[in-house]
Design a protein around this motif. Structure first.
Motif, PDB file in Angstrom:
ATOM      1  N   LEU A   1       0.223  -1.021  -0.070  1.00  0.00           N
ATOM      2  CA  LEU A   1       0.017  -0.143   0.448  1.00  0.00           C
ATOM      3  C   LEU A   1       0.643   1.637  -0.299  1.00  0.00           C
ATOM      4  CD1 LEU A   1      -2.129  -1.067   2.849  1.00  0.00           C
ATOM      5  CD2 LEU A   1      -3.200  -0.415   0.451  1.00  0.00           C
ATOM      6  N   GLN A   2       1.709   0.687   0.942  1.00  0.00           N
ATOM      7  CA  GLN A   2       3.061   2.237   0.761  1.00  0.00           C
ATOM      8  C   GLN A   2       4.063   2.682   0.148  1.00  0.00           C
ATOM      9  OE1 GLN A   2       3.490   3.356   4.784  1.00  0.00           O
ATOM     10  NE2 GLN A   2       2.020   2.070   5.263  1.00  0.00           N
ATOM     11  N   HIS A   3       4.433   1.703  -0.928  1.00  0.00           N
ATOM     12  CA  HIS A   3       5.554   2.151  -1.802  1.00  0.00           C
ATOM     13  C   HIS A   3       4.691   1.780  -3.493  1.00  0.00           C
ATOM     14  CE1 HIS A   3       8.577   1.561   1.803  1.00  0.00           C
ATOM     15  NE2 HIS A   3       8.416  -0.012   1.124  1.00  0.00           N
ATOM     16  N   VAL A   4       5.382   3.284  -3.328  1.00  0.00           N
ATOM     17  CA  VAL A   4       4.696   3.197  -4.801  1.00  0.00           C
ATOM     18  C   VAL A   4       5.477   2.606  -5.831  1.00  0.00           C
ATOM     19  CG1 VAL A   4       4.993   4.818  -6.720  1.00  0.00           C
ATOM     20  CG2 VAL A   4       3.920   5.669  -4.462  1.00  0.00           C
ATOM     21  N   ALA A   5       6.689   2.388  -5.426  1.00  0.00           N
ATOM     22  CA  ALA A   5       7.436   0.630  -6.752  1.00  0.00           C
ATOM     23  C   ALA A   5       7.100  -0.807  -6.366  1.00  0.00           C
ATOM     24  CB  ALA A   5       8.619   1.223  -5.786  1.00  0.00           C
ATOM     25  N   ALA A   6       5.859  -1.144  -5.355  1.00  0.00           N
ATOM     26  CA  ALA A   6       5.649  -1.825  -5.142  1.00  0.00           C
ATOM     27  C   ALA A   6       4.520  -2.115  -6.105  1.00  0.00           C
ATOM     28  CB  ALA A   6       4.319  -2.098  -4.136  1.00  0.00           C
ATOM     29  N   LYS A   7       4.627  -1.186  -6.853  1.00  0.00           N
ATOM     30  CA  LYS A   7       3.754  -1.767  -7.339  1.00  0.00           C
ATOM     31  C   LYS A   7       3.849  -2.046  -9.610  1.00  0.00           C
ATOM     32  CE  LYS A   7      -0.269   0.918  -6.028  1.00  0.00           C
ATOM     33  NZ  LYS A   7      -0.415   0.671  -4.765  1.00  0.00           N
ATOM     34  N   ARG A   8       5.279  -1.864  -9.738  1.00  0.00           N
ATOM     35  CA  ARG A   8       5.777  -2.720 -10.624  1.00  0.00           C
ATOM     36  C   ARG A   8       6.283  -4.236 -10.638  1.00  0.00           C
ATOM     37  NH1 ARG A   8      11.714  -0.321  -9.524  1.00  0.00           N
ATOM     38  NH2 ARG A   8      11.159   1.762  -9.187  1.00  0.00           N
ATOM     39  N   PRO A   9       6.150  -4.703 -11.405  1.00  0.00           N
ATOM     40  CA  PRO A   9       6.442  -6.166 -12.008  1.00  0.00           C
ATOM     41  C   PRO A   9       7.440  -6.646 -11.153  1.00  0.00           C
ATOM     42  CG  PRO A   9       6.145  -4.766 -14.422  1.00  0.00           C
ATOM     43  CD  PRO A   9       5.992  -3.771 -12.863  1.00  0.00           C
ATOM     44  N   VAL A  10       7.453  -7.971 -10.271  1.00  0.00           N
ATOM     45  CA  VAL A  10       8.565  -8.639  -9.254  1.00  0.00           C
ATOM     46  C   VAL A  10       8.831  -9.873 -10.344  1.00  0.00           C
ATOM     47  CG1 VAL A  10       8.620  -9.521  -7.246  1.00  0.00           C
ATOM     48  CG2 VAL A  10       6.888  -7.080  -7.133  1.00  0.00           C
ATOM     49  N   GLN A  11      10.510  -9.351 -10.569  1.00  0.00           N
ATOM     50  CA  GLN A  11      11.281 -10.380 -11.537  1.00  0.00           C
ATOM     51  C   GLN A  11      11.477 -11.638 -10.783  1.00  0.00           C
ATOM     52  OE1 GLN A  11      14.658  -9.446 -12.745  1.00  0.00           O
ATOM     53  NE2 GLN A  11      15.228  -9.514 -10.850  1.00  0.00           N
ATOM     54  N   SER A  12      11.659 -10.889  -9.203  1.00  0.00           N
ATOM     55  CA  SER A  12      12.642 -12.102  -8.148  1.00  0.00           C
ATOM     56  C   SER A  12      11.495 -11.778  -7.300  1.00  0.00           C
ATOM     57  CB  SER A  12      13.883 -11.763  -8.727  1.00  0.00           C
ATOM     58  OG  SER A  12      14.643 -11.262  -7.830  1.00  0.00           O
ATOM     59  N   VAL A  13      11.636 -13.044  -6.324  1.00  0.00           N
ATOM     60  CA  VAL A  13      11.058 -13.131  -4.627  1.00  0.00           C
ATOM     61  C   VAL A  13      12.248 -14.026  -4.260  1.00  0.00           C
ATOM     62  CG1 VAL A  13       9.623 -13.970  -2.928  1.00  0.00           C
ATOM     63  CG2 VAL A  13       9.214 -13.036  -5.104  1.00  0.00           C
ATOM     64  N   TYR A  14      13.264 -13.639  -2.922  1.00  0.00           N
ATOM     65  CA  TYR A  14      14.102 -14.306  -2.142  1.00  0.00           C
ATOM     66  C   TYR A  14      14.071 -14.594  -1.134  1.00  0.00           C
ATOM     67  CZ  TYR A  14      18.315 -16.827  -1.769  1.00  0.00           C
ATOM     68  OH  TYR A  14      19.713 -17.198  -1.516  1.00  0.00           O
ATOM     69  N   PHE A  15      13.157 -16.427  -0.714  1.00  0.00           N
ATOM     70  CA  PHE A  15      13.475 -16.522   1.124  1.00  0.00           C
ATOM     71  C   PHE A  15      15.208 -16.900   1.501  1.00  0.00           C
ATOM     72  CE2 PHE A  15       8.945 -17.529  -0.592  1.00  0.00           C
ATOM     73  CZ  PHE A  15       8.589 -16.563   0.437  1.00  0.00           C
ATOM     74  N   GLY A  16      15.194 -15.495   2.293  1.00  0.00           N
ATOM     75  CA  GLY A  16      16.276 -16.125   2.866  1.00  0.00           C
ATOM     76  C   GLY A  16      16.192 -15.986   4.004  1.00  0.00           C
ATOM     77  N   GLY A  17      17.778 -15.830   5.230  1.00  0.00           N
ATOM     78  CA  GLY A  17      17.646 -15.913   6.282  1.00  0.00           C
ATOM     79  C   GLY A  17      18.822 -15.862   7.227  1.00  0.00           C
ATOM     80  N   GLY A  18      19.306 -16.171   8.510  1.00  0.00           N
ATOM     81  CA  GLY A  18      18.019 -17.524   8.912  1.00  0.00           C
ATOM     82  C   GLY A  18      18.357 -19.033   8.246  1.00  0.00           C
ATOM     83  N   THR A  19      17.779 -20.083   8.350  1.00  0.00           N
ATOM     84  CA  THR A  19      16.748 -20.579   7.668  1.00  0.00           C
ATOM     85  C   THR A  19      15.013 -20.695   7.786  1.00  0.00           C
ATOM     86  OG1 THR A  19      18.798 -21.748   8.876  1.00  0.00           O
ATOM     87  CG2 THR A  19      16.676 -23.098   7.750  1.00  0.00           C
ATOM     88  N   PRO A  20      14.899 -20.079   6.212  1.00  0.00           N
ATOM     89  CA  PRO A  20      13.710 -19.781   5.636  1.00  0.00           C
ATOM     90  C   PRO A  20      12.826 -20.506   5.886  1.00  0.00           C
ATOM     91  CG  PRO A  20      14.839 -19.062   3.959  1.00  0.00           C
ATOM     92  CD  PRO A  20      15.510 -19.533   4.899  1.00  0.00           C
ATOM     93  N   THR A  21      13.672 -22.729   5.336  1.00  0.00           N
ATOM     94  CA  THR A  21      12.765 -23.791   6.084  1.00  0.00           C
ATOM     95  C   THR A  21      12.668 -24.423   7.515  1.00  0.00           C
ATOM     96  OG1 THR A  21      15.077 -25.412   5.234  1.00  0.00           O
ATOM     97  CG2 THR A  21      13.641 -24.345   3.633  1.00  0.00           C
ATOM     98  N   ALA A  22      13.373 -23.549   8.347  1.00  0.00           N
ATOM     99  CA  ALA A  22      12.976 -23.653  10.013  1.00  0.00           C
ATOM    100  C   ALA A  22      11.086 -22.972   9.787  1.00  0.00           C
ATOM    101  CB  ALA A  22      13.110 -22.542  10.494  1.00  0.00           C
TER     102      ALA A  22
END
Ligand code: SF4
Length: 378
Positions: A50-71
């Motif tokens: 809602l708050q970041h204008v850039a969030a309307k742009r197409p997202v080309q990558s999503v990365y779950f990092g950590g830590g250990t995401p599979t925790a």
């Protein structure tokens, strides 16, 4: 004009236990804390969209990092991903990566991730010698990495990274070559080969100080780096960044955003963002993060707008890490902007940075001192 690509990073701050060398912000996994965190993260996803204008742009990558995401459980991860899809526009070929510790997953777990649209798994193998894993206080075993690779393939993953480290206590060039050979036999599409660095206030630093472990030897690490370059390029992997090797077409799209000064939004405690010429970071404290989101406030702790010169500085510092390097004129323009001409000349004379006409990049020795060189050029 097409809007520039955007990447999303989701920081999952839990691990089952802390490895001796690790200085990342993280918490030891507890179920009730993880449940609260997942609710907070989903709230942050909604507020950010809602708050970041850039969030309307197409997202080309999503990365779950950590830590250990599979925790987290597979259901928790896929619920978060589904929430991301609701609030952001993912491109049809969006790269979706989940980092995993091999001992935290199972075949049904991976099947669930694959069915939810995860396209890429990244396993922290670190070494393919059990003795070396034990000496860095790394839980898990080589056989768990081998099993994880098989399970990922059965689950339908065709794009898999392995992380491995060199310069470990007791590691020699021969055992490093065995680790690489064992990794190659598992046919990952991508390999991250990290030089071990000793971070302050880690168990490893304390062990070295009390002579219960060995500090990495720089000359040996250079030899190992050269061995990796030779062995992996012979096997058809292209080195595209200091630590990263990929089969053709499998460079990590998300990580390339960092090194090419691309834009990304980081969510989760301690996650960093770069949007519209501004860098900002979330608070690195899970309790404060949860409290901020419970009050419907984005947990952003600091925000710095970058001038054009500062944007060029960052493009130079990050871009030098790429094997393709940066335009040489950018290096010298940055040196002129910041009064770094003498420092830059010294780095070139010491052959820590190499120029070949139009392009400049870190040399083999420079790659091992990348952080020091970055601080000199900052
Ligand atoms: S699994 Fe990764 S993030 Fe967790 S303690 Fe070990 S190195 Fe650090």
């Amino acid at each position: 004009m097409m809007p520039p690509p955007l990447g999303l990073y989701l920081h999952i701050p839990f691990c089952r236990q802390r490895c001796d060398f690790c200085a990342f912000y993280l918490e030891i996994h507890r179920e009730h804390r993880a449940e609260t965190f997942v609710r907070s993260l989903m709230h942050e996803i909604t507020l950010s969209a809602l708050q970041h204008v850039a969030a309307k742009r197409p997202v080309q990558s999503v990365y779950f990092g950590g830590g250990t995401p599979t925790a987290l459980t597979a259901t928790q991860l896929t619920t978060i991903l589904s929430d991301v899809r609701t609030h952001f526009s993912l491109t049809s070929d969006c790269e979706i990566t989940v980092e995993a510790h091999p001992s935290t997953i199972s075949e049904p777990y991976l099947v669930q991730l694959r069915q939810a649209g995860v396209t890429r798994m990244s396993f922290g193998a670190e070494s393919m010698e059990d003795g070396e894993l034990a000496r860095i206080g790394r839980p898990g075993s080589v056989s768990e990495t081998v099993t994880a690779m098989t399970q990922a393939r059965t689950a339908g993953f065709t794009n898999i990274n392995l992380d491995v480290m060199y310069g470990l206590p007791g590691q020699c060039v021969e055992s490093w070559q065995r680790t690489l050979a064992h990794c190659l036999a598992l046919e990952p599409t991508h390999l991250c080969c990290y030089a071990l660095t000793v971070e302050q206030d880690t168990r490893l630093a304390s062990k070295i100080q009390h002579q219960r472990s060995q500090a990495p030897n720089e000359d040996l690490q250079i030899e190992m780096d050269e061995a990796a370059q030779r062995i992996l390029s012979d096997a058809g992997y292209e080195r595209y960044e200091i630590s990263n090797y990929a089969q053709p077409g499998y460079a990590c799209r998300h990580n390339l955003l960092y090194w090419t000064n691309g834009e990304y939004l980081g969510l989760g405690p301690s996650a960093q963002s770069y949007l519209d010429g501004t860098r900002f970071g979330n608070i690195a404290d899970l309790t404060a993060y949860d409290a901020s989101l419970a009050a419907s406030r984005l947990p952003i702790e600091d925000r710095t707008g970058l001038s054009k010169d500062e944007q060029l500085r960052d493009a130079v510092i990050f871009g030098l890490r790429l094997i393709q390097g940066i335009p040489t004129r950018h290096l010298h323009q940055h040196a002129a902007n910041y009064g770094h001409a003498a420092v830059t000349a010294k780095l070139l004379a010491q052959q820590l940075i190499e120029e070949d006409g139009e392009r400049s990049r870190l040399s083999a020795r420079g790659r091992l001192q990348a952080d020091t060189i970055a601080s000199l050029l900052f």
